[in-house]
Structures are given as structure tokens and as C-alpha cells.
Design a protein around this motif. Structure first.
Motif, PDB file in Angstrom:
ATOM      1  N   GLN A  61       1.015  -0.987   0.240  1.00 53.38           N
ATOM      2  CA  GLN A  61       0.170   0.095   0.043  1.00 53.38           C
ATOM      3  C   GLN A  61       0.998   1.254  -0.064  1.00 53.38           C
ATOM      4  O   GLN A  61       2.049   1.205   0.470  1.00 53.38           O
ATOM      5  CB  GLN A  61      -0.842  -0.053   1.298  1.00 53.38           C
ATOM      6  CG  GLN A  61      -2.033  -1.174   1.123  1.00 53.38           C
ATOM      7  CD  GLN A  61      -3.017  -1.030   2.057  1.00 53.38           C
ATOM      8  OE1 GLN A  61      -3.151   0.039   3.042  1.00 53.38           O
ATOM      9  NE2 GLN A  61      -4.017  -2.146   2.242  1.00 53.38           N
ATOM     10  N   GLU A 113      -8.137   5.245 -13.379  1.00 53.16           N
ATOM     11  CA  GLU A 113      -7.755   5.106 -11.559  1.00 53.16           C
ATOM     12  C   GLU A 113      -9.018   5.621 -10.979  1.00 53.16           C
ATOM     13  O   GLU A 113      -9.441   5.171  -9.891  1.00 53.16           O
ATOM     14  CB  GLU A 113      -6.829   6.054 -11.496  1.00 53.16           C
ATOM     15  CG  GLU A 113      -6.302   6.190  -9.863  1.00 53.16           C
ATOM     16  CD  GLU A 113      -4.980   7.315  -9.722  1.00 53.16           C
ATOM     17  OE1 GLU A 113      -5.057   8.084  -8.706  1.00 53.16           O
ATOM     18  OE2 GLU A 113      -3.891   6.982 -10.178  1.00 53.16           O
ATOM     19  N   ASP A 114      -9.874   6.545 -11.548  1.00 52.46           N
ATOM     20  CA  ASP A 114     -11.153   7.047 -10.819  1.00 52.46           C
ATOM     21  C   ASP A 114     -11.973   5.883 -10.754  1.00 52.46           C
ATOM     22  O   ASP A 114     -12.651   5.652  -9.635  1.00 52.46           O
ATOM     23  CB  ASP A 114     -11.708   8.087 -11.610  1.00 52.46           C
ATOM     24  CG  ASP A 114     -11.049   9.655 -11.520  1.00 52.46           C
ATOM     25  OD1 ASP A 114     -10.191   9.946 -10.636  1.00 52.46           O
ATOM     26  OD2 ASP A 114     -11.184  10.127 -12.649  1.00 52.46           O
ATOM     27  N   MET A 136     -10.890   3.534  -7.849  1.00 47.87           N
ATOM     28  CA  MET A 136     -10.975   4.291  -6.512  1.00 47.87           C
ATOM     29  C   MET A 136     -12.379   4.225  -6.012  1.00 47.87           C
ATOM     30  O   MET A 136     -12.668   3.814  -5.003  1.00 47.87           O
ATOM     31  CB  MET A 136     -10.712   5.752  -6.736  1.00 47.87           C
ATOM     32  CG  MET A 136      -9.162   6.024  -6.809  1.00 47.87           C
ATOM     33  SD  MET A 136      -8.034   6.122  -5.351  1.00 47.87           S
ATOM     34  CE  MET A 136      -8.653   7.714  -4.652  1.00 47.87           C
ATOM     35  N   GLN A 137     -13.229   4.232  -6.950  1.00 50.58           N
ATOM     36  CA  GLN A 137     -14.830   4.174  -6.932  1.00 50.58           C
ATOM     37  C   GLN A 137     -15.039   2.762  -6.482  1.00 50.58           C
ATOM     38  O   GLN A 137     -15.693   2.678  -5.366  1.00 50.58           O
ATOM     39  CB  GLN A 137     -15.558   4.420  -7.958  1.00 50.58           C
ATOM     40  CG  GLN A 137     -16.932   4.825  -7.943  1.00 50.58           C
ATOM     41  CD  GLN A 137     -17.285   6.133  -6.882  1.00 50.58           C
ATOM     42  OE1 GLN A 137     -17.454   6.065  -5.817  1.00 50.58           O
ATOM     43  NE2 GLN A 137     -17.226   6.978  -7.576  1.00 50.58           N
ATOM     44  N   SER A 191      -7.020   7.823   4.292  1.00 50.71           N
ATOM     45  CA  SER A 191      -6.486   7.760   2.614  1.00 50.71           C
ATOM     46  C   SER A 191      -6.412   6.293   2.134  1.00 50.71           C
ATOM     47  O   SER A 191      -5.688   6.018   1.411  1.00 50.71           O
ATOM     48  CB  SER A 191      -5.175   8.585   2.524  1.00 50.71           C
ATOM     49  OG  SER A 191      -4.179   8.197   3.412  1.00 50.71           O
ATOM     50  N   VAL A 237      -8.265   4.156   0.768  1.00 48.53           N
ATOM     51  CA  VAL A 237      -8.882   3.493  -0.650  1.00 48.53           C
ATOM     52  C   VAL A 237      -7.636   4.224  -1.553  1.00 48.53           C
ATOM     53  O   VAL A 237      -7.154   3.361  -2.261  1.00 48.53           O
ATOM     54  CB  VAL A 237     -10.002   4.338  -1.001  1.00 48.53           C
ATOM     55  CG1 VAL A 237     -10.371   3.974  -2.551  1.00 48.53           C
ATOM     56  CG2 VAL A 237     -11.060   3.685  -0.001  1.00 48.53           C
ATOM     57  N   GLN A 238      -7.143   5.287  -1.614  1.00 47.05           N
ATOM     58  CA  GLN A 238      -6.114   5.550  -2.331  1.00 47.05           C
ATOM     59  C   GLN A 238      -4.843   5.061  -2.314  1.00 47.05           C
ATOM     60  O   GLN A 238      -3.851   4.529  -3.203  1.00 47.05           O
ATOM     61  CB  GLN A 238      -5.947   7.317  -2.244  1.00 47.05           C
ATOM     62  CG  GLN A 238      -4.756   8.088  -3.098  1.00 47.05           C
ATOM     63  CD  GLN A 238      -4.843   9.461  -2.633  1.00 47.05           C
ATOM     64  OE1 GLN A 238      -5.743  10.182  -2.428  1.00 47.05           O
ATOM     65  NE2 GLN A 238      -3.669  10.121  -2.617  1.00 47.05           N
ATOM     66  N   ASN A 239      -4.542   4.666  -0.934  1.00 46.25           N
ATOM     67  CA  ASN A 239      -3.116   3.806  -0.654  1.00 46.25           C
ATOM     68  C   ASN A 239      -3.485   2.363  -1.201  1.00 46.25           C
ATOM     69  O   ASN A 239      -2.484   1.638  -1.445  1.00 46.25           O
ATOM     70  CB  ASN A 239      -3.049   3.515   0.805  1.00 46.25           C
ATOM     71  CG  ASN A 239      -2.510   4.980   1.569  1.00 46.25           C
ATOM     72  OD1 ASN A 239      -2.280   6.070   0.952  1.00 46.25           O
ATOM     73  ND2 ASN A 239      -2.742   5.091   2.970  1.00 46.25           N
ATOM     74  N   VAL A 288      -5.346   1.624  -4.160  1.00 43.74           N
ATOM     75  CA  VAL A 288      -5.282   1.676  -5.370  1.00 43.74           C
ATOM     76  C   VAL A 288      -4.308   2.070  -6.028  1.00 43.74           C
ATOM     77  O   VAL A 288      -3.615   1.243  -7.133  1.00 43.74           O
ATOM     78  CB  VAL A 288      -6.530   2.472  -6.026  1.00 43.74           C
ATOM     79  CG1 VAL A 288      -6.391   2.561  -7.450  1.00 43.74           C
ATOM     80  CG2 VAL A 288      -8.012   1.719  -5.664  1.00 43.74           C
ATOM     81  N   LYS A 289      -3.644   3.196  -5.820  1.00 46.94           N
ATOM     82  CA  LYS A 289      -2.388   3.644  -6.576  1.00 46.94           C
ATOM     83  C   LYS A 289      -1.189   2.770  -6.681  1.00 46.94           C
ATOM     84  O   LYS A 289      -0.794   2.611  -7.700  1.00 46.94           O
ATOM     85  CB  LYS A 289      -1.911   4.906  -5.566  1.00 46.94           C
ATOM     86  CG  LYS A 289      -2.782   6.199  -5.989  1.00 46.94           C
ATOM     87  CD  LYS A 289      -2.158   7.451  -5.673  1.00 46.94           C
ATOM     88  CE  LYS A 289      -2.969   8.665  -5.886  1.00 46.94           C
ATOM     89  NZ  LYS A 289      -3.102   8.907  -7.313  1.00 46.94           N
ATOM     90  N   LYS A 293      -0.219  13.037   6.204  1.00 48.60           N
ATOM     91  CA  LYS A 293      -0.870  14.085   5.384  1.00 48.60           C
ATOM     92  C   LYS A 293      -0.788  15.379   5.753  1.00 48.60           C
ATOM     93  O   LYS A 293      -0.531  16.414   4.799  1.00 48.60           O
ATOM     94  CB  LYS A 293      -2.275  13.792   5.487  1.00 48.60           C
ATOM     95  CG  LYS A 293      -2.958  12.909   4.348  1.00 48.60           C
ATOM     96  CD  LYS A 293      -4.339  12.640   4.618  1.00 48.60           C
ATOM     97  CE  LYS A 293      -5.135  12.590   3.369  1.00 48.60           C
ATOM     98  NZ  LYS A 293      -6.552  12.129   3.744  1.00 48.60           N
TER      99      LYS A 293
END
Length: 326
Positions: free
Chosen positions: A37, A175-176, A179-180, A199, A201-203, A205-206, A324
Motif C-alpha cells: 500500500q 484510476e477514478d 478508486m470508486q 487515505s 482507498v487511495q493507498n 489503489v495507487k 498528510k
């Protein structure tokens, strides 16, 4: 269509399986101990707790055998026997977790769910708890030839794409989309307010775009272009799992007014807030199952392990917040 099995070596995870009764319809590993992640070092992944889910056809028999093999994994509930454990398993998200278990030099957490409960969640999103985990990359370690389970696994991924399309604007990036999808099972989860890194979800996916692509590529190839017309949205709403449809119906339909689900979803399809209503419907499912499941942890883990596990989660949340702001 087969659910993609991610290619990197799963030998160390399969070694863990050797410690448990082998009659599993599905076994998978997931989470930050399996997939890197964002913001975590490679060493961190090697020390993180490993998370597993085991689906079993007969929960009473499985727990009975596991109590003989791994009695120390259970809280005080072990004294009540496999039938009582299986009864408690059915509450909330239908999964029974043993947590903070030492195994092969690592600490693991494993959840046991009946095959029937898993199939129901995958098809209908009754709790979106295990179904939500299977909307993100996982490492499949064992799977039997149950064709209904296989169909349910694919149906869950298709439903995730449909729900994401309804909530996304007309123009969005790949990516959107991921993320969704990754955020579906966190919508309404009270642990995202206290106990989880905001964060998260972002962690997820990216660093794992390639894994998401592998999981969803064949489904996205079969998908038509996103259609934001009322007709297009109605078709997508009708394809959503039935629990989401029921939640949306309850949001829109005034009390005491008995209208057909199809009629209500047609109204929602014309509503500018269609995507928001879908989000609210999904949040309602996740909120109730996450609260009951977390309350159940006090019983299944025992007080000491529950406190230790919660403190670890709070530490991760505050660490994420500090990153953050720094």
C-alpha cells in the motif's frame, strides 16, 4: 469466466493453509500484508499481519476440526463448542474471525464464512463485507469446483463496475474507476471515522493499478460505454444487487406508499442525484454490517486481543493523518 489468480508466488500463504482443516471451498489472502500500500515500505509489508478468509461448506464440522488442531486460536468461546461458534458466526457479516494468531513466524487473522453465506453476499450484497474484499485484488490460495460460487465471484465484480459507473461522472479516468470500486465496501463503514487511515482507498489503489486491471479487464471489455441517460441509468439500476435496490427504494419511497421497485428505480434514473442515492444505499448496507461485525469482535477475539487490535488500527490511522499534515 475464471476469477483471475494473481501471478506472484503464493507459497508462503499456502504454507499457512497447511495448519488448518483442508475442506475449503475458497481460501484467499488479502490486505496490506499481501499487496503493498502507498506510504508503506517493503519491510512494513513483511511485518504486517496477514489476513485470510476461508469459505467452508459445513461451518460446525470445520470449527470442530479446527478446535482440535488450533484450540488456542479461539477466545473463551472455545468452551461453548463448535455449534455455538457457528451460531455466532452467522451474525453481522456472517464471518467468524480469529485474530492476532502466531503462525509460521508471522501474525495472522483469519475469517471463516459458510459457502452459502458467501455466495449470497456476492450475488446480493447482503452485507458487502466479504464481497467487498473480493472487489479488490486478493491472492486466491484454494478454490474448489463449485460452479455457483464461481458465478457469484464474477457477478460481484460486474456489480461493482455497475455501481461505480452509476456514481462516476460522465468523464473519468481508469484510476477514478478503481478508486470508486475500492471505496464501495468502505462507504458508511464507521471504522473509517475511527480506526482506519482516511487515505486507505487511495493507498490501496495507487500502487496496485496493474492488479486491478488484471481483475477487471475481461469485465470492462464486455461492458458497454457508460450511459448517463435516464434509460442507461435505469438499465444499470436494474442490474444492481437486490439489497442495494431495496436500500435505494427505502430512501426514495415515502413510508406507507407501496410502489413497485421497478417504478421507483425508474424515478431514480431520472433524478440528478441518482449516483448519490446509489452511494447512500450502499452506505446503509455497509454501516449496519460493520457495526455488528465489530461488536462481535469482542466475543470472537476476547477483550485483550480486541484492545490490542483496535490500538494497532488507531496507530495506523494517526500515522496516516500525520503523513498528510507533514
Amino acid at each position: 469466466m475464471a476469477l483471475p489468480v494473481l501471478s506472484s508466488s503464493a507459497v508462503k500463504f499456502r504454507r499457512v493453509l497447511a495448519h488448518f482443516p483442508q475442506d475449503l471451498s475458497l481460501a484467499f489472502a488479502y490486505g496490506s500484508g499481501v499487496f503493498r500500500q502507498a506510504g508503506a515500505s517493503a519491510e512494513h509489508g513483511e511485518t504486517n499481519m496477514l489476513d485470510f478468509v476461508f469459505a467452508v461448506d459445513d461451518a460446525v464440522t470445520w470449527h470442530m476440526t479446527n478446535l482440535l488442531k488450533n484450540r488456542s486460536h479461539y477466545s473463551f468461546l472455545k468452551f461453548f463448542g463448535p455449534k455455538k461458534i457457528s451460531t455466532i458466526q452467522r451474525y453481522g457479516a456472517g464471518i467468524y474471525y480469529n485474530t492476532l494468531v502466531p503462525c509460521n513466524g508471522r501474525v495472522i487473522k483469519y475469517g471463516v464464512i459458510s459457502t452459502d453465506a458467501l455466495i449470497e453476499d456476492l450475488f446480493h450484497w447482503k452485507t458487502l463485507y466479504v464481497a467487498g474484499r473480493l472487489q479488490k485484488p486478493v491472492k486466491i490460495l484454494a478454490q474448489n469446483e463449485n460452479s455457483r460460487l464461481q458465478a457469484a465471484l464474477v457477478s460481484n465484480l460486474k456489480s461493482a463496475v455497475t455501481a461505480a459507473f452509476l456514481m462516476l461522472p460522465e468523464s473519468f479516468s481508469e484510476e477514478d474507476l478503481y478508486m470508486q470500486i475500492a471505496g464501495l465496501s468502505y462507504s458508511g463503514d464507521f471504522r473509517m471515522i475511527i480506526g482506519e487511515d482516511k487515505s486507505k482507498v487511495q493507498n490501496i489503489v495507487k500502487p496496485n493499478i496493474a492488479h486491478f486491471q488484471k481483475l477487471y479487464s475481461s469485465i470492462l471489455q464486455d461492458c458497454p460505454q457508460i450511459d448517463k441517460s435516464p434509460e442507461g441509468q435505469f438499465t444499470q439500476l436494474m442490474a444492481l444487487p437486490k439489497t442495494v435496490q431495496q436500500k435505494i427504494t427505502a430512501l426514495v419511497n415515502p413510508p406507507g406508499k407501496n410502489r413497485d421497485v421497478e417504478e421507483i428505480l425508474l424515478q431514480v434514473a431520472h433524478d440528478p442525484d441518482c449516483g448519490f442515492l446509489v452511494h447512500q444505499g450502499i452506505s446503509g448496507i455497509v454501516r449496519s454490517s460493520s457495526i455488528v461485525q465489530s461488536a462481535k469482535t469482542i466475543l470472537t477475539a476476547g477483550a485483550k486481543k480486541s484492545v490490542t487490535y483496535s490500538l494497532k488500527k488507531l496507530y495506523k490511522m494517526t500515522k496516516g493523518g500525520l503523513k498528510k499534515t507533514s
